[in-house]
Write an enzyme that holds these catalytic residues in place. Structure first.
Site, short mmCIF file in Angstrom:
data_model
loop_
_atom_site.label_atom_id
_atom_site.label_comp_id
_atom_site.label_asym_id
_atom_site.label_seq_id
_atom_site.Cartn_x
_atom_site.Cartn_y
_atom_site.Cartn_z
N ILE A 14 0.83 -1.20 0.00
CA ILE A 14 0.00 0.00 0.00
C ILE A 14 0.86 1.25 0.00
O ILE A 14 0.51 2.27 -0.61
CB ILE A 14 -0.99 0.00 1.19
CG1 ILE A 14 -2.10 1.03 0.97
CG2 ILE A 14 -0.27 0.26 2.50
CD1 ILE A 14 -3.03 0.70 -0.16
N SER A 36 11.62 0.59 7.29
CA SER A 36 11.39 -0.77 6.80
C SER A 36 12.24 -1.74 7.62
O SER A 36 13.47 -1.76 7.48
CB SER A 36 11.75 -0.88 5.32
OG SER A 36 11.64 -2.22 4.88
N LYS A 91 -5.88 2.71 7.11
CA LYS A 91 -7.01 1.98 7.68
C LYS A 91 -6.70 0.49 7.76
O LYS A 91 -5.88 -0.01 6.97
CB LYS A 91 -8.27 2.23 6.84
CG LYS A 91 -8.19 1.70 5.39
CD LYS A 91 -8.53 0.23 5.32
CE LYS A 91 -7.93 -0.41 4.11
NZ LYS A 91 -8.04 -1.87 4.13
N ASP A 169 -10.41 -6.47 6.51
CA ASP A 169 -9.42 -5.48 6.07
C ASP A 169 -9.93 -4.76 4.83
O ASP A 169 -9.94 -3.52 4.81
CB ASP A 169 -8.06 -6.14 5.82
CG ASP A 169 -7.02 -5.13 5.39
OD1 ASP A 169 -6.50 -4.41 6.25
OD2 ASP A 169 -6.73 -5.05 4.17
#
Length: 316
Positions: A14, A36, A91, A169
């Site tokens: 994403i 990361s 989200k 999700d």
């Protein structure tokens, strides 16, 4: 003009597909760093192994965008807010409602912006649907949200682990649209949740919802249903069909297209993440927060009143 600096925490699909392009396209933030844990990089941007390492190295950083799995977002958001950073959260923002309420208090205490970015709410077709339903008598709403988890989340075991939400999700995107377009709240009356034998979260779910009985507004909203499936083959389905006294509205393609009585009313390219970053920038300028618990509340309620069923094991 000096742009506010932003650290992107989490460099998964994403972040690469949506956040980084939106940050570049809007030109409202300078992407100063990424976090990361596995050392993944993006061109020209310093990479850190943890948010704590990034915050220590860049004390002047203005904001963070959290793109990690939801189970760890609460701790990261608290850390960022207490360090004086504004926070945008992908989200679903956190794993539990208690965590979200705590973050609201943390943001207020820190006097920093907290933005729960329900990206599907930022489509123009969603805004137009909300406008059309403001004074409508709604007979029914039918959500169908079916997609292939192997295509959209290949090998991502976190999504089926505790706190990963499973089919909720993507399904919570539909619920975020639902809570945004309806003129009154709805409540989960019953739910059927199907969980693979070797996983912790649902791979499919159906919800029955309705407005508060006897309320002045509630009688204007009839039956509301949701059908979520993570094993859809072929075409992917993200649609909400609304039947009203004045006609039928079809909100499709994840909320990007609106059809009214079969005729196209609005269709725009997917620019929701650009709108998210514009909104985040405005919130910071205004010293405000935007915290929406409604979609997460519906998922929590479905888990509380739902019946749980074990289904066949799921493997990638």
């Amino acid at each position: 003009m000096t742009l506010p600096t932003l650290g992107l925490v989490g460099l998964g699909k994403i972040a690469r597909d949506q956040h980084i392009p939106a940050i570049a396209a809007t030109g409202l933030f300078h992407l100063a760093a990424v976090v990361s844990p596995d050392g993944a990089t993006t061109d020209g941007v310093p990479t850190f192994r943890s948010q704590a390492e990034m915050l220590a190295a860049l004390p002047g950083l203005d904001a963070v965008a959290l793109c990690t799995p939801p189970a760890v977002r609460h701790g990261l958001a608290v850390e960022a807010l207490r360090a004086g950073k504004h926070a945008l959260i992908e989200k679903p923002p956190v794993a539990t409602l208690s965590e979200l309420h705590d973050l609201e208090a943390e943001a207020e205490a820190a006097r920093r912006t907290l933005f729960t970015a329900w990206h599907s709410q930022f489509n123009p077709a969603v805004e137009e649907t909300r406008r059309r339903l403001a004074d409508a008598t709604i007979h029914s709403v039918a959500i169908t949200w079916k997609e292939d988890v192997r295509r959209w989340h290949p090998g991502q075991d976190w999504i089926f682990a505790t706190g990963g939400f499973g089919v909720f999700d993507p399904g919570i995107n539909a619920l975020s649209i639902l809570t945004d377009i309806l003129p009154a709240p709805v409540f989960v009356r019953s739910a059927e949740l199907r969980v693979p034998a070797n996983r912790d979260t649902p791979i499919a779910a159906t919800l029955e919802m309705g407005a508060a009985p006897g309320s002045r507004i509630g009688h204007r909203i009839g039956r509301v249903t949701a059908d979520f499936d993570f094993l859809q083959q072929g075409g992917q389905t993200w649609s909400i069909v609304i039947e009203t006294t004045d006609g039928r509205l079809d909100l499709t393609h994840g909320g990007t297209r609106l059809t009214v009585d079969g005729a196209p009313a609005l269709a725009e390219p997917d620019t929701e993440y650009r709108r998210i970053y514009r909104h985040f920038h405005r919130l910071i300028e205004d010293g405000a927060s935007d915290i929406d618990a409604r979609p997460l509340s519906l998922v929590a309620d479905a888990c509380m009143v739902g019946r749980w069923h074990r289904t066949a094991s799921f493997d990638w």
